[in-house]
Design a protein around this motif. Structure first.
Motif, PDB file in Angstrom:
ATOM      1  N   LEU A   1      -4.665  20.707  -1.527  1.00  0.00           N
ATOM      2  CA  LEU A   1      -4.750  21.608  -0.381  1.00  0.00           C
ATOM      3  C   LEU A   1      -4.038  22.924  -0.679  1.00  0.00           C
ATOM      4  CD1 LEU A   1      -4.307  19.169   2.630  1.00  0.00           C
ATOM      5  CD2 LEU A   1      -6.395  20.349   1.902  1.00  0.00           C
ATOM      6  N   ALA A   2      -2.897  22.850  -1.348  1.00  0.00           N
ATOM      7  CA  ALA A   2      -2.175  24.071  -1.727  1.00  0.00           C
ATOM      8  C   ALA A   2      -3.019  24.901  -2.691  1.00  0.00           C
ATOM      9  CB  ALA A   2      -0.826  23.716  -2.348  1.00  0.00           C
ATOM     10  N   ARG A   3      -3.664  24.264  -3.631  1.00  0.00           N
ATOM     11  CA  ARG A   3      -4.516  24.987  -4.581  1.00  0.00           C
ATOM     12  C   ARG A   3      -5.701  25.642  -3.875  1.00  0.00           C
ATOM     13  NH1 ARG A   3      -4.698  21.082  -9.946  1.00  0.00           N
ATOM     14  NH2 ARG A   3      -2.509  21.376 -10.479  1.00  0.00           N
ATOM     15  N   PHE A   4      -6.296  24.931  -2.922  1.00  0.00           N
ATOM     16  CA  PHE A   4      -7.420  25.496  -2.175  1.00  0.00           C
ATOM     17  C   PHE A   4      -6.963  26.676  -1.322  1.00  0.00           C
ATOM     18  CE2 PHE A   4      -9.623  21.160  -2.453  1.00  0.00           C
ATOM     19  CZ  PHE A   4     -10.391  21.558  -3.530  1.00  0.00           C
ATOM     20  N   ASP A   5      -5.785  26.586  -0.735  1.00  0.00           N
ATOM     21  CA  ASP A   5      -5.245  27.703   0.046  1.00  0.00           C
ATOM     22  C   ASP A   5      -5.052  28.932  -0.832  1.00  0.00           C
ATOM     23  OD1 ASP A   5      -5.242  26.182   2.349  1.00  0.00           O
ATOM     24  OD2 ASP A   5      -3.093  25.710   2.266  1.00  0.00           O
ATOM     25  N   THR A   6      -4.517  28.727  -2.037  1.00  0.00           N
ATOM     26  CA  THR A   6      -4.317  29.831  -2.972  1.00  0.00           C
ATOM     27  C   THR A   6      -5.658  30.446  -3.377  1.00  0.00           C
ATOM     28  OG1 THR A   6      -2.299  28.805  -3.810  1.00  0.00           O
ATOM     29  CG2 THR A   6      -3.332  30.475  -5.220  1.00  0.00           C
TER      30      THR A   6
ATOM     31  N   LEU B   1       0.814  -1.218   0.000  1.00  0.00           N
ATOM     32  CA  LEU B   1       0.000   0.000   0.000  1.00  0.00           C
ATOM     33  C   LEU B   1       0.847   1.269   0.000  1.00  0.00           C
ATOM     34  CD1 LEU B   1      -2.691  -1.062   2.613  1.00  0.00           C
ATOM     35  CD2 LEU B   1      -3.014  -0.788   0.153  1.00  0.00           C
ATOM     36  N   ASP B   2       2.156   1.139   0.148  1.00  0.00           N
ATOM     37  CA  ASP B   2       3.028   2.313   0.264  1.00  0.00           C
ATOM     38  C   ASP B   2       2.924   3.248  -0.935  1.00  0.00           C
ATOM     39  OD1 ASP B   2       3.845   1.407   2.718  1.00  0.00           O
ATOM     40  OD2 ASP B   2       5.799   0.674   2.026  1.00  0.00           O
ATOM     41  N   GLU B   3       2.967   2.698  -2.128  1.00  0.00           N
ATOM     42  CA  GLU B   3       2.917   3.525  -3.329  1.00  0.00           C
ATOM     43  C   GLU B   3       1.581   4.263  -3.427  1.00  0.00           C
ATOM     44  OE1 GLU B   3       3.307   3.239  -8.174  1.00  0.00           O
ATOM     45  OE2 GLU B   3       3.541   1.421  -6.993  1.00  0.00           O
ATOM     46  N   ALA B   4       0.478   3.560  -3.148  1.00  0.00           N
ATOM     47  CA  ALA B   4      -0.839   4.195  -3.207  1.00  0.00           C
ATOM     48  C   ALA B   4      -0.958   5.272  -2.133  1.00  0.00           C
ATOM     49  CB  ALA B   4      -1.937   3.154  -3.040  1.00  0.00           C
ATOM     50  N   SER B   5      -0.456   4.992  -0.964  1.00  0.00           N
ATOM     51  CA  SER B   5      -0.499   5.962   0.123  1.00  0.00           C
ATOM     52  C   SER B   5       0.302   7.215  -0.228  1.00  0.00           C
ATOM     53  CB  SER B   5       0.052   5.326   1.398  1.00  0.00           C
ATOM     54  OG  SER B   5       0.062   6.246   2.447  1.00  0.00           O
ATOM     55  N   ALA B   6       1.482   7.026  -0.800  1.00  0.00           N
ATOM     56  CA  ALA B   6       2.317   8.166  -1.205  1.00  0.00           C
ATOM     57  C   ALA B   6       1.618   8.983  -2.280  1.00  0.00           C
ATOM     58  CB  ALA B   6       3.677   7.668  -1.693  1.00  0.00           C
ATOM     59  N   TRP B   7       0.990   8.311  -3.252  1.00  0.00           N
ATOM     60  CA  TRP B   7       0.290   9.016  -4.317  1.00  0.00           C
ATOM     61  C   TRP B   7      -0.877   9.829  -3.745  1.00  0.00           C
ATOM     62  CZ3 TRP B   7      -4.655   9.110  -6.254  1.00  0.00           C
ATOM     63  CH2 TRP B   7      -4.825   9.773  -7.478  1.00  0.00           C
ATOM     64  N   ILE B   8      -1.624   9.229  -2.833  1.00  0.00           N
ATOM     65  CA  ILE B   8      -2.765   9.922  -2.217  1.00  0.00           C
ATOM     66  C   ILE B   8      -2.284  11.148  -1.455  1.00  0.00           C
ATOM     67  CG2 ILE B   8      -4.520   9.730  -0.398  1.00  0.00           C
ATOM     68  CD1 ILE B   8      -4.880   6.776  -1.372  1.00  0.00           C
ATOM     69  N   GLU B   9      -1.233  10.999  -0.660  1.00  0.00           N
ATOM     70  CA  GLU B   9      -0.705  12.130   0.109  1.00  0.00           C
ATOM     71  C   GLU B   9      -0.187  13.237  -0.799  1.00  0.00           C
ATOM     72  OE1 GLU B   9      -0.903  12.997   3.331  1.00  0.00           O
ATOM     73  OE2 GLU B   9      -2.224  11.253   3.428  1.00  0.00           O
ATOM     74  N   GLU B  10       0.518  12.868  -1.866  1.00  0.00           N
ATOM     75  CA  GLU B  10       1.041  13.855  -2.812  1.00  0.00           C
ATOM     76  C   GLU B  10      -0.100  14.622  -3.480  1.00  0.00           C
ATOM     77  OE1 GLU B  10       3.175  13.540  -7.094  1.00  0.00           O
ATOM     78  OE2 GLU B  10       4.133  12.401  -5.489  1.00  0.00           O
ATOM     79  N   THR B  11      -1.114  13.898  -3.904  1.00  0.00           N
ATOM     80  CA  THR B  11      -2.264  14.513  -4.556  1.00  0.00           C
ATOM     81  C   THR B  11      -3.044  15.386  -3.574  1.00  0.00           C
ATOM     82  OG1 THR B  11      -2.389  12.635  -6.062  1.00  0.00           O
ATOM     83  CG2 THR B  11      -4.353  14.020  -5.914  1.00  0.00           C
TER      84      THR B  11
END
Length: 112
Positions: free
Chosen positions: A94-99, A79-89
């Motif tokens: 979140l950065a876009r929403f903050d902007t 699940l590591d790869e999927a978890s990393a992808w989810i966190e990155e996305t």
């Protein structure tokens, strides 16, 4: 498609089915024989085996053969790869929403 994308696809395909998620939940409790895994499901042993093979292809389940018994265990690192992808996305959005929020606040204050 590169290998990494393919394995991520396999993980999400594996997680998309409720029976496969139930198999993973059972294996989260500990190792089990294939027949033990199949027992609670209202489908054939052959059908459960197909679900298990898909989980193996996604590297979410490991199989160990001891004599005639096939013992399954959870492979949480699958699940590591999927978890990393989810966190990155998630971080990206979140950065876009903050902007967007900052722009809306400026507009509300008449600064735009």
């Amino acid at each position: 498609m590169n290998l990494k994308e393919g394995s991520l696809d396999q993980t999400f395909i594996a997680l998309a089915d409720p029976i496969r998620r139930a198999i993973l939940a059972r294996l989260n409790l500990g190792k089990a024989r294939v027949t033990e895994i199949a027992e609670p499901f209202p489908i054939s042993l052959n059908s459960v085996s197909k679900h298990i093979r898909l989980l193996e292809r996604a590297a979410l389940v490991k199989r160990e053969k001891i004599g005639r018994e096939h013992i399954l265990s959870l492979n949480p690192s699958g699940l590591d790869e999927a978890s990393a992808w989810i966190e990155e996305t998630k971080s990206l959005w979140l950065a876009r929403f903050d902007t967007l929020n900052a722009l809306l606040l400026k507009r509300k204050r008449g600064e735009l």
